[in-house]
Design a protein around this motif. Structure first.
Motif, PDB file in Angstrom:
ATOM      1  N   ASP A  91       0.872  -1.098   0.077  1.00 49.92           N
ATOM      2  CA  ASP A  91       0.162  -0.171   0.013  1.00 49.92           C
ATOM      3  C   ASP A  91       0.885   1.143  -0.027  1.00 49.92           C
ATOM      4  O   ASP A  91       1.980   1.485   0.958  1.00 49.92           O
ATOM      5  N   LEU A  92       0.897   2.138  -1.003  1.00 54.12           N
ATOM      6  CA  LEU A  92       1.739   3.251  -1.397  1.00 54.12           C
ATOM      7  C   LEU A  92       1.063   4.408  -0.515  1.00 54.12           C
ATOM      8  O   LEU A  92       1.872   5.474  -0.577  1.00 54.12           O
TER       9      LEU A  92
ATOM     10  N   SER B 177      -3.249  15.872  -0.436  1.00 50.88           N
ATOM     11  CA  SER B 177      -3.989  14.516  -0.019  1.00 50.88           C
ATOM     12  C   SER B 177      -3.748  13.402  -1.097  1.00 50.88           C
ATOM     13  O   SER B 177      -3.753  13.482  -2.057  1.00 50.88           O
ATOM     14  N   VAL B 178      -3.771  12.063  -0.658  1.00 51.88           N
ATOM     15  CA  VAL B 178      -3.929  10.975  -1.323  1.00 51.88           C
ATOM     16  C   VAL B 178      -4.992   9.964  -0.948  1.00 51.88           C
ATOM     17  O   VAL B 178      -4.973   9.484   0.137  1.00 51.88           O
ATOM     18  N   ASP B 179      -5.862   9.659  -1.711  1.00 49.47           N
ATOM     19  CA  ASP B 179      -7.045   8.794  -1.489  1.00 49.47           C
ATOM     20  C   ASP B 179      -6.500   7.279  -1.165  1.00 49.47           C
ATOM     21  O   ASP B 179      -5.455   7.096  -1.710  1.00 49.47           O
ATOM     22  N   GLU B 180      -7.425   6.664  -0.622  1.00 51.84           N
ATOM     23  CA  GLU B 180      -7.152   5.194  -0.487  1.00 51.84           C
ATOM     24  C   GLU B 180      -6.835   4.471  -1.710  1.00 51.84           C
ATOM     25  O   GLU B 180      -7.686   4.634  -2.591  1.00 51.84           O
TER      26      GLU B 180
ATOM     27  N   LEU C 101      -4.873   1.759  -7.860  1.00 54.81           N
ATOM     28  CA  LEU C 101      -5.018   3.256  -8.289  1.00 54.81           C
ATOM     29  C   LEU C 101      -5.131   4.257  -7.155  1.00 54.81           C
ATOM     30  O   LEU C 101      -5.787   3.898  -6.205  1.00 54.81           O
ATOM     31  N   TYR C 102      -4.256   5.194  -6.955  1.00 53.47           N
ATOM     32  CA  TYR C 102      -4.301   6.343  -6.040  1.00 53.47           C
ATOM     33  C   TYR C 102      -4.418   7.468  -6.797  1.00 53.47           C
ATOM     34  O   TYR C 102      -3.995   7.834  -7.736  1.00 53.47           O
ATOM     35  N   GLN C 103      -5.231   8.334  -5.964  1.00 47.49           N
ATOM     36  CA  GLN C 103      -5.571   9.594  -6.748  1.00 47.49           C
ATOM     37  C   GLN C 103      -4.913  10.856  -5.570  1.00 47.49           C
ATOM     38  O   GLN C 103      -5.195  10.769  -4.296  1.00 47.49           O
TER      39      GLN C 103
END
Length: 736
Positions: free
Chosen positions: A471-472, A484-487, A499-501
């Motif tokens: 998990d990055l 911020s970075v979404d789960e 996929l990360y946003q």
């Protein structure tokens, strides 16, 4: 004695039958193609992609579509805003609209979120922290064209127009304001800008050329003739391009058509002036207008043809581009100039000979014998009126008497302006090209002011973990530019795809954000490598609008590295073939390149320090290079060809001096008209065209008033006999 091919051509089109056949042939051609083929402006603008599928952002988009399918469609963002804060009544209006959209979908609508079923208080959670702004989406069918988007947008406007303020200043008023933004609104606004620009641009360009020609030649009929010639050329070009677009051979690009219109009237009028000037000069010596035209075509036709070919070759190099917009410009530009060059050597001579000397009224050119006979008939004393070219003669004398001084002064001046070119800042944000009061730009501005800027265009980070459980998110959040970075989300078809946003802290369209894209990729690769994933470099893709603009920037840079050297090589080859001189080819190319960088530098001074523009569009340097080099060489060819012709019979100093003298007024006139037509682009509400128009106009003016009359003849004078090496004229001594 064998006649020159251009003289034979001149005799053909200027003969009693040939003049009428030439004109009637072209008119018939215009009529046939206009009735048979669609005009280019009637073809729908194709929203073609600028990036190829091999680019990283395009690959990312494909993976997202496959692994994280979203059937909602293309979003239209509705930005609701009240300066004093949104009220309960405002939120009820939003819900009322969504209820109507749910029950009665507008044109091309695919989906709306069920906001009307949500308690008004729940909507407050989506309102900005200051309580003034709310963004809600409406989704349209994927693949719908701009016309469908526009109709759907109009339908929504009809539903809300009585409840909200849709235009004017939203600052300081106490109304509920609504602005549209997002992909749908941007597409509609972009198409609308160019649709309205075409007619305005055509009218403004024609009027400007007409006024300038009347002021320059003080002859109403002579001012109309080039306009007619360009119009007849356009009568073939427009349906021919329409035919190509209709059959899918080319993609219609509204921006290309707009600039092509300017180019045709500017360059086309120049070619007309080159021939008219020579024809007028010969009419002072030759009584028969047909013979005068044949000689005029012989003496100026080569320069006109070579000028057109250099522009055609230069513009055609855009076909080598990988960036879609550049590639779509190649055919309309090069084809248009080619047809215009043919028109100048086929239709224009016929028109001028049919009208005769009356075309120059009230300043009719006549031979000495004709003037004497006319004075005798009127019982008036004979007065010979001849063009004096006094100012051009002074310039010619100056450059031949002090060539080194001229070279030093002009190079220092142009070099000082060119020094500003490296200071230019670039942007790849399409919204920055829109007028500030356009709804899609206003909508984005409201979002940027009241929300985290990165929320409007999040970065998509896609990784292939090769089956490893990693998990990055937390590591990516440590990037100092990440808000911020979404789960993580896992692919539906392949669980190894994640996929990360990521939302930026700053404007996702800013140059700094674009520079962060490779940093994000490097970080993701490093994290995968630390987790033991093999071939990590091939398992990371960055998507989203910022990544797409980063790819555009890199593709444009690569195109510049290919196209710029190719256009220089092509034009150098054409000059070498025409002039038979390696020396002249080299210094002519050098002066044009110097002029280009000077135009960029002076353009930045005007745009940045004079007009307050923070950054210019990233595509501008290549556009201006292609046009500045191709069009700048035009004037040099016309002037140098005059020097080369006179050098056959006169010494170098006289040849250079007379070359400047006899081309000075016509090139100055042509330069003013060409610069004026490009400057017309600055009147449009589209920043990319404003910037392109101003910089190109500056480049033309620098060529017209510094490079052509001063630097080039001074260099020719300083090189002396070597200027003609290794051609036949090189063998002549300087003082012969």
């Amino acid at each position: 004695m064998k006649k020159h091919p251009l003289e034979l051509w001149g005799n053909l089109v200027a003969s009693k039958k040939g003049r009428w056949l030439s004109l009637l042939f072209w008119i018939l051609l215009v009529a046939v193609v206009s009735f048979s083929w669609p005009q280019i402006n009637s073809i729908d603008n194709v929203s073609s992609e600028n990036l190829k599928d091999t680019e990283m952002s395009k690959q990312a988009a494909k993976i997202v579509e496959e692994q994280f399918p979203d059937d909602s469609g293309t979003p239209l963002l509705l930005v609701w805003h009240r300066e004093e804060g949104l009220t309960q009544k405002d939120l009820e209006k939003v819900q009322a609209l969504y209820k109507e959209l749910d029950e009665n979908p507008v044109n091309a609508q695919s989906l709306v979120p069920p906001l009307h079923k949500t308690p008004p208080q729940a909507l407050l959670e989506s309102v900005s922290e200051n309580g003034s702004t709310l963004v809600t989406p409406v989704f349209f069918e994927k693949g719908a064209n701009t016309e469908a988007f526009e109709k759907g947008l109009d339908d929504i406007t009809k539903l809300v127009k009585d409840d909200v303020s849709l235009e004017g200043k939203y600052e300081g008023n106490d109304e509920l304001n609504l602005r549209y933004t997002g992909p749908v609104a941007i597409s509609v606004d972009a198409t609308g800008l160019f649709a309205s620009a075409d007619v305005k641009l055509m009218i403004a360009t024609v009027l400007l050329v007409l006024v300038l020609l009347i002021l320059i030649y003080r002859s109403p009929l002579l001012a109309i003739i080039p306009i007619i010639a360009v119009g007849l050329a356009y009568g073939v070009i427009s349906p021919a391009l329409g035919f190509m677009a209709d059959h899918g051979w080319i993609d219609k690009d509204a921006q290309a058509v707009s600039i092509m219109t300017v180019l045709l009237f500017g360059a086309g009028t120049d070619y007309c002036l080159f021939l008219i000037s020579k024809y007028r000069e010969i009419l002072l010596e030759v009584e028969d207008k047909g013979k005068a035209m044949a000689q005029a075509v012989k003496e100026s036709g080569g320069a006109i043809l070579m000028s057109a070919l250099t522009v055609v070759a230069g513009l055609a190099t855009l076909a080598l581009a990988n960036y879609g917009t550049f590639e779509r410009f190649a055919v309309p530009f090069s084809f248009g100039v080619l047809i215009m060059g043919l028109t100048a050597l086929l239709v224009l001579p016929a028109l001028l000979v049919i009208i005769g000397r009356a075309a120059f009224w009230p300043f009719v050119p006549r031979t000495v014998e004709m003037e004497e006979a006319r004075a005798k008939k009127r019982n008036k004393p004979f007065k010979q009126h001849r063009p004096q070219h006094k100012f051009s003669q002074k310039i010619g004398n100056l450059v031949t008497s002090k060539p080194m001084t001229i070279i030093i002064v002009t190079v220092i001046l142009l070099g000082a302006l060119a020094a500003f070119a490296p200071k230019i800042k670039f942007t790849f944000d399409i919204l920055s090209s829109f007028p500030e009061d356009m709804t899609s730009r206003e909508g984005y501005t409201l979002v940027e002011k009241n929300f985290s800027p990165g929320e409007l265009a999040p970065v998509q980070i896609i990784v292939d973990t090769d089956g490893k459980d990693i998990d990055l998110q937390k590591d990516l959040e440590k990037l100092n530019f990440a808000a911020s970075v979404d789960e993580k989300r896992v692919g539906e078809k392949d669980e190894a795809i994640q996929l990360y946003q990521l939302d930026f802290k700053d404007n996702p369209y800013a140059a700094e954000s674009l520079d962060n894209i490779p940093k994000i990729k490097d970080k993701a690769i490093a994290l995968l490598e630390d987790a033991g994933v093999s071939d990590a470099k091939d398992r990371v893709w960055i998507g989203g609008e910022t990544a797409s603009q980063y790819d555009e920037m890199k593709v444009i840079e690569d195109d510049e590295k290919i196209i710029m050297p190719v256009i220089i090589a092509l034009i150098a080859l054409l000059l070498l073939v025409y002039l038979h001189s390696i020396t002249a080819t080299l210094y002519l190319i050098a002066t044009v390149i110097l002029s280009y960088f000077s135009a960029l530098g002076l353009g930045w001074i005007v745009l940045h320090y004079g007009m307050g523009i923070d950054a210019i569009q990233g595509s501008i340097p290549l556009y201006t290079f292609v046009f500045s080099v191709a069009l700048g060489v035009d004037y040099n060819i016309f002037m140098v060809s005059e020097v080369w012709q006179r050098r056959k019979h006169k010494n170098l100093k006289t040849a250079v001096s007379e070359g400047v003298k006899y081309t000075g007024s016509v090139i100055t006139s042509a330069g003013l008209i060409l610069a004026g037509t490009f400057a017309v682009l600055a009147t449009l509400p589209i920043q990319v065209l404003v910037q392109f128009g101003i910089i190109t106009a500056i480049g033309v003016l620098l060529d017209t008033f510094i490079v052509r009359p001063l630097l080039v003849p001074a260099l020719t004078m300083k090189f002396g006999r070597a200027a003609f090496w290794p051609g036949k004229l090189w063998k002549k001594k300087v003082d012969e």
